[in-house]
Design a protein around this motif. Structure first.
Motif, mmCIF file in Angstrom:
data_model
loop_
_atom_site.group_PDB
_atom_site.id
_atom_site.type_symbol
_atom_site.label_atom_id
_atom_site.label_comp_id
_atom_site.label_asym_id
_atom_site.label_seq_id
_atom_site.Cartn_x
_atom_site.Cartn_y
_atom_site.Cartn_z
ATOM 1 N N LEU A 65 -18.928 -6.746 -14.304
ATOM 2 C CA LEU A 65 -17.654 -6.849 -13.589
ATOM 3 C C LEU A 65 -17.731 -7.843 -12.431
ATOM 4 C CD1 LEU A 65 -16.387 -3.162 -13.562
ATOM 5 C CD2 LEU A 65 -15.201 -5.140 -14.532
ATOM 6 N N GLU A 66 -18.936 -8.129 -11.941
ATOM 7 C CA GLU A 66 -19.081 -9.172 -10.931
ATOM 8 C C GLU A 66 -18.764 -10.542 -11.519
ATOM 9 O OE1 GLU A 66 -19.957 -8.954 -7.591
ATOM 10 O OE2 GLU A 66 -19.649 -6.791 -7.868
ATOM 11 N N VAL A 67 -18.994 -10.681 -12.816
ATOM 12 C CA VAL A 67 -18.776 -11.970 -13.490
ATOM 13 C C VAL A 67 -17.365 -12.061 -14.039
ATOM 14 C CG1 VAL A 67 -19.616 -13.518 -15.312
ATOM 15 C CG2 VAL A 67 -21.233 -12.036 -14.073
ATOM 16 N N ILE A 68 -16.886 -10.982 -14.659
ATOM 17 C CA ILE A 68 -15.543 -10.969 -15.256
ATOM 18 C C ILE A 68 -14.769 -9.762 -14.704
ATOM 19 C CG2 ILE A 68 -15.906 -12.315 -17.359
ATOM 20 C CD1 ILE A 68 -16.666 -9.727 -18.801
ATOM 21 N N PRO A 69 -14.353 -9.838 -13.444
ATOM 22 C CA PRO A 69 -13.747 -8.676 -12.773
ATOM 23 C C PRO A 69 -12.417 -8.212 -13.336
ATOM 24 C CG PRO A 69 -13.509 -10.651 -11.437
ATOM 25 C CD PRO A 69 -14.425 -11.011 -12.562
ATOM 26 N N ASP A 70 -11.750 -9.058 -14.123
ATOM 27 C CA ASP A 70 -10.420 -8.705 -14.629
ATOM 28 C C ASP A 70 -10.406 -8.375 -16.117
ATOM 29 O OD1 ASP A 70 -9.186 -9.071 -12.115
ATOM 30 O OD2 ASP A 70 -9.134 -11.236 -12.442
ATOM 31 N N ASN A 71 -11.573 -8.240 -16.720
ATOM 32 C CA ASN A 71 -11.630 -7.921 -18.141
ATOM 33 C C ASN A 71 -11.159 -6.478 -18.358
ATOM 34 O OD1 ASN A 71 -12.876 -6.792 -20.661
ATOM 35 N ND2 ASN A 71 -13.587 -8.892 -20.878
ATOM 36 N N PRO A 72 -10.026 -6.258 -19.019
ATOM 37 C CA PRO A 72 -9.475 -4.898 -19.142
ATOM 38 C C PRO A 72 -10.365 -3.950 -19.932
ATOM 39 C CG PRO A 72 -8.249 -6.439 -20.513
ATOM 40 C CD PRO A 72 -9.164 -7.260 -19.665
ATOM 41 N N ASP A 73 -11.001 -4.446 -20.994
ATOM 42 C CA ASP A 73 -11.889 -3.590 -21.787
ATOM 43 C C ASP A 73 -13.087 -3.134 -20.963
ATOM 44 O OD1 ASP A 73 -10.273 -3.859 -24.049
ATOM 45 O OD2 ASP A 73 -11.306 -5.682 -24.679
ATOM 46 N N LEU A 74 -13.615 -4.044 -20.154
ATOM 47 C CA LEU A 74 -14.769 -3.707 -19.321
ATOM 48 C C LEU A 74 -14.391 -2.733 -18.215
ATOM 49 C CD1 LEU A 74 -17.729 -4.125 -18.636
ATOM 50 C CD2 LEU A 74 -17.096 -6.184 -17.356
ATOM 51 N N SER A 129 -3.424 -1.712 -12.271
ATOM 52 C CA SER A 129 -2.727 -2.757 -11.518
ATOM 53 C C SER A 129 -2.484 -3.998 -12.359
ATOM 54 C CB SER A 129 -3.522 -3.129 -10.264
ATOM 55 O OG SER A 129 -4.723 -3.801 -10.593
ATOM 56 N N LYS A 130 -3.153 -4.093 -13.498
ATOM 57 C CA LYS A 130 -2.891 -5.215 -14.394
ATOM 58 C C LYS A 130 -1.579 -5.023 -15.145
ATOM 59 C CE LYS A 130 -6.298 -7.186 -16.559
ATOM 60 N NZ LYS A 130 -6.362 -8.440 -15.773
ATOM 61 N N SER A 131 -1.169 -3.757 -15.315
ATOM 62 C CA SER A 131 0.121 -3.469 -15.942
ATOM 63 C C SER A 131 1.243 -3.472 -14.912
ATOM 64 C CB SER A 131 0.070 -2.112 -16.646
ATOM 65 O OG SER A 131 -0.817 -2.133 -17.740
ATOM 66 N N GLN A 132 0.934 -2.929 -13.725
ATOM 67 C CA GLN A 132 1.895 -2.929 -12.621
ATOM 68 C C GLN A 132 1.133 -3.351 -11.359
ATOM 69 O OE1 GLN A 132 4.885 0.148 -12.021
ATOM 70 N NE2 GLN A 132 4.284 1.102 -13.958
ATOM 71 N N PHE A 153 5.011 2.987 -17.568
ATOM 72 C CA PHE A 153 3.816 2.931 -18.397
ATOM 73 C C PHE A 153 4.136 3.418 -19.806
ATOM 74 C CE2 PHE A 153 1.633 3.248 -14.199
ATOM 75 C CZ PHE A 153 0.909 2.063 -14.288
ATOM 76 N N ARG A 154 3.502 2.787 -20.772
ATOM 77 C CA ARG A 154 3.714 3.110 -22.177
ATOM 78 C C ARG A 154 2.417 3.626 -22.815
ATOM 79 N NH1 ARG A 154 7.927 3.395 -20.399
ATOM 80 N NH2 ARG A 154 9.783 2.128 -20.812
ATOM 81 N N LYS A 155 2.475 3.902 -24.102
ATOM 82 C CA LYS A 155 1.329 4.512 -24.784
ATOM 83 C C LYS A 155 0.073 3.646 -24.679
ATOM 84 C CE LYS A 155 0.161 7.096 -28.934
ATOM 85 N NZ LYS A 155 0.632 7.637 -30.233
ATOM 86 N N LYS A 156 0.248 2.341 -24.623
ATOM 87 C CA LYS A 156 -0.912 1.452 -24.502
ATOM 88 C C LYS A 156 -1.653 1.663 -23.181
ATOM 89 C CE LYS A 156 1.691 -2.418 -22.486
ATOM 90 N NZ LYS A 156 1.046 -2.318 -21.166
ATOM 91 N N ASP A 157 -0.960 2.226 -22.204
ATOM 92 C CA ASP A 157 -1.549 2.455 -20.884
ATOM 93 C C ASP A 157 -2.226 3.818 -20.762
ATOM 94 O OD1 ASP A 157 -0.490 -0.017 -19.655
ATOM 95 O OD2 ASP A 157 1.467 0.963 -19.919
ATOM 96 N N VAL A 158 -2.145 4.628 -21.808
ATOM 97 C CA VAL A 158 -2.684 5.992 -21.747
ATOM 98 C C VAL A 158 -4.169 6.028 -21.373
ATOM 99 C CG1 VAL A 158 -3.355 7.953 -23.212
ATOM 100 C CG2 VAL A 158 -0.972 7.198 -23.132
ATOM 101 N N VAL A 195 0.541 11.056 -18.985
ATOM 102 C CA VAL A 195 -0.364 10.970 -20.138
ATOM 103 C C VAL A 195 0.013 12.019 -21.176
ATOM 104 C CG1 VAL A 195 -2.760 11.175 -20.917
ATOM 105 C CG2 VAL A 195 -2.256 10.070 -18.728
ATOM 106 N N LEU A 196 0.249 13.221 -20.701
ATOM 107 C CA LEU A 196 0.599 14.326 -21.597
ATOM 108 C C LEU A 196 1.869 14.006 -22.381
ATOM 109 C CD1 LEU A 196 -0.595 17.170 -22.162
ATOM 110 C CD2 LEU A 196 1.033 18.070 -20.509
ATOM 111 N N ALA A 197 2.829 13.379 -21.727
ATOM 112 C CA ALA A 197 4.098 13.040 -22.381
ATOM 113 C C ALA A 197 3.923 11.912 -23.392
ATOM 114 C CB ALA A 197 5.130 12.639 -21.329
ATOM 115 N N LEU A 198 3.024 10.991 -23.097
ATOM 116 C CA LEU A 198 2.853 9.828 -23.969
ATOM 117 C C LEU A 198 1.940 10.101 -25.159
ATOM 118 C CD1 LEU A 198 2.489 7.040 -21.247
ATOM 119 C CD2 LEU A 198 4.372 7.270 -22.881
#
Length: 306
Positions: A65-74, A129-132, A153-158, A195-198
């Protein structure tokens, strides 16, 4: 600056940029490999081996994360890994230290768990914060504004929502003597409700398991409710068709013990211990951890029920 100096500087900057790009590329490739390899940890049969492997992996994830701080998967795998390690291994050691009256050791372990859950929370917030972009700031705002933001937020954000709320809620429940921490529970509740709703089935009925602890671990004066804990955990057991043994252990811990139902407590733990090792191969590590917990709690049955 002479022409030769300018040319040398441009060459240096060009080489430097290539080096940085290659470093980021290598970090992204390593992250992809880690994600593909993650199921091997879940299938691991040896709990001690898994504990050491996961622990050594945590610092590598933070290094990436020091190298790629914005990688969502990481960000997601780092958040979930810190929280999972704290739950699966550190909290188990807290219980053992408490049972053996090792209160100084228990205090150190609680601090460690809080630190790990705190990291899980913070990495999760970075991902959200990448989504909002302004979502972390809204956590300090009026609950109505937060509610409106959560609806975006949508299901992808769960996954990000779940692991952030799970980590945050867990560190609060470890610090129930802190009024400031308890005051944060409504925010966590709103996040997990979304989360429960989505997607109530995410992570083996994870939102329901969270609420099992949320209602089961707290005294009634602070909103605890064994019956609500029961309903949520039974739903998680239904979702996983009884194969995810950790859900059954949490049923014994968060419902049967607080409700002082000794027979359900005993039968549930004995059922876990009797379950075949290949009941859920994809989650063999979690099931083996559940068996360890079940064996330890079954030995304490006369202490828990009086």
């Amino acid at each position: 600056m002479g022409v030769r100096c300018k040319f040398t500087l441009l060459c240096f900057l060009w080489v430097f940029s290539i080096g940085c790009s290659m470093t980021r590329m290598a970090a992204n490739q390593t992250t992809a490999i880690i994600i593909k390899a993650a199921p091997a940890f879940d299938r691991e049969n040896d709990v001690e081996l898994a504990e050491h492997a996961i622990l050594s992996n945590l610092k590598m994830l933070e290094g990436l994360l020091e190298v790629i701080p914005d990688n969502p998967d990481l960000l997601l795998i780092t958040s979930s890994s810190f929280s999972s390690y704290a739950f699966g291994f550190v909290e188990q050691k807290i219980e053992i230290a408490d049972y053996n009256y090792q209160y100084e050791e228990k205090e150190k372990l609680v601090e460690r768990a809080v630190d790990f859950y705190g990291r899980g929370k913070n990495y999760g917030l970075r991902l959200l914060s990448k989504s909002q972009k302004n979502f972390p700031e809204l956590l300090e705002a009026d609950l109505k504004d937060l509610s409106l933001a959560l609806q975006q937020f949508r299901k992808k954000d769960v996954p990000a929502l779940f692991w952030t709320a799970y980590a945050w809620g867990s560190l609060i429940l470890l610090q129930q003597d802190s009024p400031a921490r308890i005051a944060e529970l409504p925010v966590v509740n709103m996040m997990m409700q979304r989360v429960l709703a989505l997607d109530e089935k995410y992570f083996f009925g994870g939102p329901h398991l969270f609420y099992g602890g949320y209602f089961g671990i707290r005294p009634k004066t602070l909103g605890g409710d064994p019956e609500k804990a029961r309903e949520h955990i039974l739903r998680a057991i239904e979702i996983t068709k009884g194969k995810y043994l950790m859900a059954k252990f949490l049923f014994a811990k968060f419902y049967a013990a607080p409700a002082q139902d000794k027979e359900i407590f005993r039968s549930t733990l004995e059922e876990i211990l009797a379950a075949p090792d290949d009941l859920f191969p994809e989650q063999r590590l979690a099931n083996n951890l559940a068996k360890q917990n079940a064996a330890r709690w079954l030995k304490r049955i006369d202490e828990i029920f009086f």
